[in-house]
Design a protein around this motif. Sequence first.
Motif, PDB file in Angstrom:
ATOM      1  N   ASP A   1      -2.300  -2.904  -3.671  1.00 30.24           N
ATOM      2  CA  ASP A   1      -3.329  -2.501  -2.699  1.00 30.24           C
ATOM      3  C   ASP A   1      -3.558  -1.018  -2.992  1.00 30.24           C
ATOM      4  O   ASP A   1      -3.288  -0.564  -4.119  1.00 30.24           O
ATOM      5  CB  ASP A   1      -2.842  -2.746  -1.251  1.00 30.24           C
TER       6      ASP A   1
ATOM      7  N   LYS B   1      -7.566 -14.480   5.784  1.00 31.84           N
ATOM      8  CA  LYS B   1      -8.151 -14.404   4.441  1.00 31.84           C
ATOM      9  C   LYS B   1      -7.505 -15.434   3.521  1.00 31.84           C
ATOM     10  O   LYS B   1      -8.193 -16.179   2.827  1.00 31.84           O
ATOM     11  CB  LYS B   1      -7.918 -12.996   3.880  1.00 31.84           C
TER      12      LYS B   1
ATOM     13  N   SER C   1     -16.991   7.187  -4.498  1.00 26.99           N
ATOM     14  CA  SER C   1     -16.410   8.265  -3.689  1.00 26.99           C
ATOM     15  C   SER C   1     -14.891   8.259  -3.828  1.00 26.99           C
ATOM     16  O   SER C   1     -14.306   7.341  -4.401  1.00 26.99           O
ATOM     17  CB  SER C   1     -16.795   8.084  -2.211  1.00 26.99           C
TER      18      SER C   1
ATOM     19  N   ARG D   1       0.846  -1.200   0.000  1.00 26.75           N
ATOM     20  CA  ARG D   1       0.000   0.000   0.000  1.00 26.75           C
ATOM     21  C   ARG D   1       0.878   1.246   0.000  1.00 26.75           C
ATOM     22  O   ARG D   1       1.759   1.365   0.853  1.00 26.75           O
ATOM     23  CB  ARG D   1      -0.908  -0.010   1.243  1.00 26.75           C
TER      24      ARG D   1
ATOM     25  N   SER E   1     -11.317  10.408  -1.506  1.00 28.42           N
ATOM     26  CA  SER E   1     -11.069  11.068  -0.226  1.00 28.42           C
ATOM     27  C   SER E   1     -11.655  12.482  -0.185  1.00 28.42           C
ATOM     28  O   SER E   1     -11.733  13.085   0.883  1.00 28.42           O
ATOM     29  CB  SER E   1      -9.576  11.080   0.096  1.00 28.42           C
TER      30      SER E   1
ATOM     31  N   LYS F   1      -9.956   7.902 -13.362  1.00 27.11           N
ATOM     32  CA  LYS F   1      -9.150   7.458 -12.218  1.00 27.11           C
ATOM     33  C   LYS F   1      -7.850   6.762 -12.620  1.00 27.11           C
ATOM     34  O   LYS F   1      -6.833   6.939 -11.967  1.00 27.11           O
ATOM     35  CB  LYS F   1      -9.996   6.507 -11.334  1.00 27.11           C
TER      36      LYS F   1
ATOM     37  N   GLY G   1     -11.515   3.342  -6.882  1.00 23.63           N
ATOM     38  CA  GLY G   1     -10.286   2.728  -7.384  1.00 23.63           C
ATOM     39  C   GLY G   1     -10.564   1.351  -7.949  1.00 23.63           C
ATOM     40  O   GLY G   1     -11.677   1.039  -8.388  1.00 23.63           O
ATOM     41  N   ASN G   2      -9.555   0.502  -7.894  1.00 22.14           N
ATOM     42  CA  ASN G   2      -9.633  -0.825  -8.491  1.00 22.14           C
ATOM     43  C   ASN G   2     -10.852  -1.613  -8.007  1.00 22.14           C
ATOM     44  O   ASN G   2     -11.654  -2.105  -8.808  1.00 22.14           O
ATOM     45  CB  ASN G   2      -8.328  -1.577  -8.173  1.00 22.14           C
ATOM     46  N   VAL G   3     -11.000  -1.743  -6.707  1.00 19.47           N
ATOM     47  CA  VAL G   3     -12.059  -2.606  -6.172  1.00 19.47           C
ATOM     48  C   VAL G   3     -13.442  -2.020  -6.495  1.00 19.47           C
ATOM     49  O   VAL G   3     -14.349  -2.735  -6.945  1.00 19.47           O
ATOM     50  CB  VAL G   3     -11.873  -2.802  -4.649  1.00 19.47           C
TER      51      VAL G   3
ATOM     52  N   GLY H   1     -15.340   4.481  -2.528  1.00 21.13           N
ATOM     53  CA  GLY H   1     -14.096   4.384  -3.269  1.00 21.13           C
ATOM     54  C   GLY H   1     -14.388   4.525  -4.760  1.00 21.13           C
ATOM     55  O   GLY H   1     -15.559   4.500  -5.197  1.00 21.13           O
TER      56      GLY H   1
ATOM     57  N   SER I   1     -15.640   0.016  -0.264  1.00 20.41           N
ATOM     58  CA  SER I   1     -14.503  -0.416  -1.089  1.00 20.41           C
ATOM     59  C   SER I   1     -13.383   0.608  -1.105  1.00 20.41           C
ATOM     60  O   SER I   1     -12.631   0.691  -2.081  1.00 20.41           O
ATOM     61  CB  SER I   1     -14.965  -0.680  -2.530  1.00 20.41           C
ATOM     62  N   ALA I   2     -13.276   1.423  -0.031  1.00 16.55           N
ATOM     63  CA  ALA I   2     -12.217   2.444  -0.009  1.00 16.55           C
ATOM     64  C   ALA I   2     -11.127   2.071   0.998  1.00 16.55           C
ATOM     65  O   ALA I   2     -10.023   1.689   0.610  1.00 16.55           O
ATOM     66  CB  ALA I   2     -12.793   3.825   0.302  1.00 16.55           C
ATOM     67  N   THR I   3     -11.437   2.140   2.305  1.00 12.65           N
ATOM     68  CA  THR I   3     -10.359   1.984   3.277  1.00 12.65           C
ATOM     69  C   THR I   3     -10.895   1.540   4.637  1.00 12.65           C
ATOM     70  O   THR I   3     -12.115   1.404   4.806  1.00 12.65           O
ATOM     71  CB  THR I   3      -9.578   3.317   3.387  1.00 12.65           C
TER      72      THR I   3
ATOM     73  N   LYS J   1       1.989  -8.052   4.559  1.00 11.68           N
ATOM     74  CA  LYS J   1       1.539  -6.786   3.969  1.00 11.68           C
ATOM     75  C   LYS J   1       2.712  -5.820   4.024  1.00 11.68           C
ATOM     76  O   LYS J   1       3.569  -5.937   4.905  1.00 11.68           O
ATOM     77  CB  LYS J   1       0.360  -6.215   4.766  1.00 11.68           C
TER      78      LYS J   1
ATOM     79  N   ALA K   1     -13.278  -3.461   0.858  1.00  4.57           N
ATOM     80  CA  ALA K   1     -12.102  -2.952   1.568  1.00  4.57           C
ATOM     81  C   ALA K   1     -11.781  -3.862   2.742  1.00  4.57           C
ATOM     82  O   ALA K   1     -12.564  -4.749   3.103  1.00  4.57           O
ATOM     83  CB  ALA K   1     -12.362  -1.535   2.063  1.00  4.57           C
TER      84      ALA K   1
HETATM   85  P1  NDP Z   1      -7.117   2.064  -5.037  1.00  3.06           P
HETATM   86  O1  NDP Z   1      -5.914   2.824  -4.689  1.00  3.06           O
HETATM   87  O2  NDP Z   1      -7.301   1.588  -6.430  1.00  3.06           O
HETATM   88  O3  NDP Z   1      -8.417   2.905  -4.644  1.00  3.06           O
HETATM   89  C1  NDP Z   1      -8.619   3.342  -3.334  1.00  3.06           C
HETATM   90  C2  NDP Z   1      -9.880   4.195  -3.299  1.00  3.06           C
HETATM   91  O4  NDP Z   1     -10.217   4.454  -1.952  1.00  3.06           O
HETATM   92  C3  NDP Z   1      -9.683   5.544  -3.971  1.00  3.06           C
HETATM   93  O5  NDP Z   1     -10.898   5.957  -4.508  1.00  3.06           O
HETATM   94  C4  NDP Z   1      -9.265   6.427  -2.784  1.00  3.06           C
HETATM   95  O6  NDP Z   1      -9.539   7.798  -2.971  1.00  3.06           O
HETATM   96  C5  NDP Z   1     -10.135   5.859  -1.694  1.00  3.06           C
HETATM   97  N1  NDP Z   1      -9.490   6.091  -0.395  1.00  3.06           N
HETATM   98  C6  NDP Z   1      -8.279   5.641   0.012  1.00  3.06           C
HETATM   99  N2  NDP Z   1      -8.002   6.071   1.247  1.00  3.06           N
HETATM  100  C7  NDP Z   1      -9.064   6.803   1.621  1.00  3.06           C
HETATM  101  C8  NDP Z   1      -9.398   7.508   2.789  1.00  3.06           C
HETATM  102  N3  NDP Z   1      -8.551   7.545   3.841  1.00  3.06           N
HETATM  103  N4  NDP Z   1     -10.591   8.143   2.835  1.00  3.06           N
HETATM  104  C9  NDP Z   1     -11.452   8.112   1.777  1.00  3.06           C
HETATM  105  N5  NDP Z   1     -11.185   7.463   0.631  1.00  3.06           N
HETATM  106  C10 NDP Z   1     -10.018   6.820   0.569  1.00  3.06           C
HETATM  107  O7  NDP Z   1      -7.157   0.843  -3.993  1.00  3.06           O
HETATM  108  P2  NDP Z   1      -7.978  -0.527  -4.094  1.00  3.06           P
HETATM  109  O8  NDP Z   1      -9.265  -0.304  -4.789  1.00  3.06           O
HETATM  110  O9  NDP Z   1      -7.055  -1.571  -4.554  1.00  3.06           O
HETATM  111  O10 NDP Z   1      -8.252  -0.823  -2.537  1.00  3.06           O
HETATM  112  C11 NDP Z   1      -9.439  -0.396  -1.869  1.00  3.06           C
HETATM  113  C12 NDP Z   1      -9.640  -1.232  -0.627  1.00  3.06           C
HETATM  114  O11 NDP Z   1      -9.772  -2.604  -0.999  1.00  3.06           O
HETATM  115  C13 NDP Z   1      -8.504  -1.187   0.403  1.00  3.06           C
HETATM  116  O12 NDP Z   1      -9.043  -1.293   1.697  1.00  3.06           O
HETATM  117  C14 NDP Z   1      -7.717  -2.450   0.088  1.00  3.06           C
HETATM  118  O13 NDP Z   1      -6.981  -2.909   1.210  1.00  3.06           O
HETATM  119  C15 NDP Z   1      -8.851  -3.397  -0.258  1.00  3.06           C
HETATM  120  N6  NDP Z   1      -8.464  -4.560  -1.037  1.00  3.06           N
HETATM  121  C16 NDP Z   1      -7.878  -4.434  -2.261  1.00  3.06           C
HETATM  122  C17 NDP Z   1      -7.540  -5.552  -2.986  1.00  3.06           C
HETATM  123  C18 NDP Z   1      -7.001  -5.452  -4.378  1.00  3.06           C
HETATM  124  O14 NDP Z   1      -6.924  -6.494  -5.037  1.00  3.06           O
HETATM  125  N7  NDP Z   1      -6.658  -4.279  -4.889  1.00  3.06           N
HETATM  126  C19 NDP Z   1      -7.717  -6.903  -2.433  1.00  3.06           C
HETATM  127  C20 NDP Z   1      -8.442  -6.934  -1.183  1.00  3.06           C
HETATM  128  C21 NDP Z   1      -8.754  -5.793  -0.508  1.00  3.06           C
HETATM  129  P3  NDP Z   1      -8.321   8.826  -3.249  1.00  3.06           P
HETATM  130  O15 NDP Z   1      -7.868   8.525  -4.627  1.00  3.06           O
HETATM  131  O16 NDP Z   1      -8.935  10.162  -3.075  1.00  3.06           O
HETATM  132  O17 NDP Z   1      -7.277   8.509  -2.216  1.00  3.06           O
END
Ligand code: NDP
Length: 438
Positions: free
Chosen positions: A158, A106, A252, A86, A254, A276, A231-233, A229, A312-314, A118, A338
């Motif tokens: 991550d 997990k 959403s 991460r 941050s 994104k 991002g990816n997930v 979120g 699916s964010a954090t 991690k 998440a």
């Molecule tokens: P990404 O970096 O692709 O996306 C993260 C998303 O979450 C972004 O939209 C980001 O917004 C938002 N975000 C991150 N931190 C915060 C915060 N403090 N407050 C609000 N929004 C936030 O990450 P992933 O999609 O890969 O991961 C998302 C979640 O899924 C995490 O918890 C991760 O541990 C979990 N996960 C991921 C896996 C994977 O295969 N990728 C596997 C299993 C779990 P911004 O861009 O504004 O920061």
Amino acid sequence: METVVAGSPGEKEFHQAVREVARSVMPVIAANKAYAEARVLERLAVPDRVIAFRVTWVDDRGAIQINRGYRVQMSNAIGPYKGGLRFHPSVNLGVLKFLAFEQVFKNSLTTLPMGGAKGGSDFDPHGRSDGEVMRFCQAFMNELFRHIGPDVDVPAGDIGVGGREIGYLFGQYRRLTNRFHGVLTGKGLNLGGSRLRPEATGYGTVYFAQEMLATRGDALAGKTATVSGSGNVAQYTVEKLNEFGAKAVTLSDSGGTIVDREGIVPEKLAWVKELKNGRRGRIQEYADQFKGATYLAGRRPWSVPCDLAFPSATQNELDGEDAGALVKGGCLCVSEGANMPSTPEAIDVFREARILYGPGKAANAGGVAVSGLEMTQNAGCMRRGRDDVDRQLQSIMKSIHANCVRFGREDDGFVDYLKGANIAGFTKVADAIVEQGV
Ligand code: NDP
């Protein structure tokens, strides 16, 4: 818990994760003398190894930048260490220890032979050029390469680490070691990556929701879903929801939340992916782009009425008040993309309301499961087709769900998925630890 807290002062997310597992598995330990005598839980609550290092790199202005890098190798009792990296300013040792601890259970649940780890850095990729991200990744790998390997420790992505970062990390590992092998997962197809790895976590979370709904004779079609979120997930969760005929109405980041009551249909989702993953912009722009959508600055999605919720964010992004709003708004199923997004208070609200609650360590295990498949493809110098991987992903999600039901069903028929996931994940690792002695 007193020993855990004393041994890791201030690491509140780690304490939260251990407490949650301990609560579920204490009765199992009390009923099994071998686990108690081998002090399995106490051993699992101390990482095998913590690696901490300085990452020094040069930004585009020629200035030297310094970040902190870590790898927490929690347990390799059932297989090589495995877990994501991460890159986010909030990363510290406590956060990574909680994530590594969760990863142990997990990975055990997936039925594949993978231990838990991690890692990451407090580096913030937002606003950094490709060149800066590359130099940071190279500097990070300059230390990490000593501690990983295809049968030692296999990192993946991550938050803040996607295909671009994995490519740079892999390139540096290859240069340093002169080895081309499966040392990272989530690689691009040209580097030996698996089909469907980018999609796997989001798709798996939706498959898990489908399984949970089926226990009540219900299904995804026609349901309205909130997703946090972007991002990816979150992206692949929305993609799979659309395929199942459900309607995702929020995303959403941050900065805040967008609400689109007409649904984030495939054309709009394609725009979000470009925003994104390509331009790396803010989700706020969605409301300017699509008529009828609104932007809630600084807010999370949980006040929007829905049938299903996919955090699916954090971590800790959904508290007791949010959970109350979800239940009041008609939410009947929460499937966590998440890791540990719901606070203990939120989980209590879900339990009390008897809604379907799928904890991250079960619901989002599809990502690491396909990473496990990527490892087998790399080891065997072979490649699986997309349909084949999807079939395996669905079958793994079904088996995780069945295990949660097996260990989590209560006398009145209610399934406590959190308890089920913790006990099922713990038992396999605990047996392996006992078998291997001290
Ligand atoms: P990404 O970096 O692709 O996306 C993260 C998303 O979450 C972004 O939209 C980001 O917004 C938002 N975000 C991150 N931190 C915060 C915060 N403090 N407050 C609000 N929004 C936030 O990450 P992933 O999609 O890969 O991961 C998302 C979640 O899924 C995490 O918890 C991760 O541990 C979990 N996960 C991921 C896996 C994977 O295969 N990728 C596997 C299993 C779990 P911004 O861009 O504004 O920061």
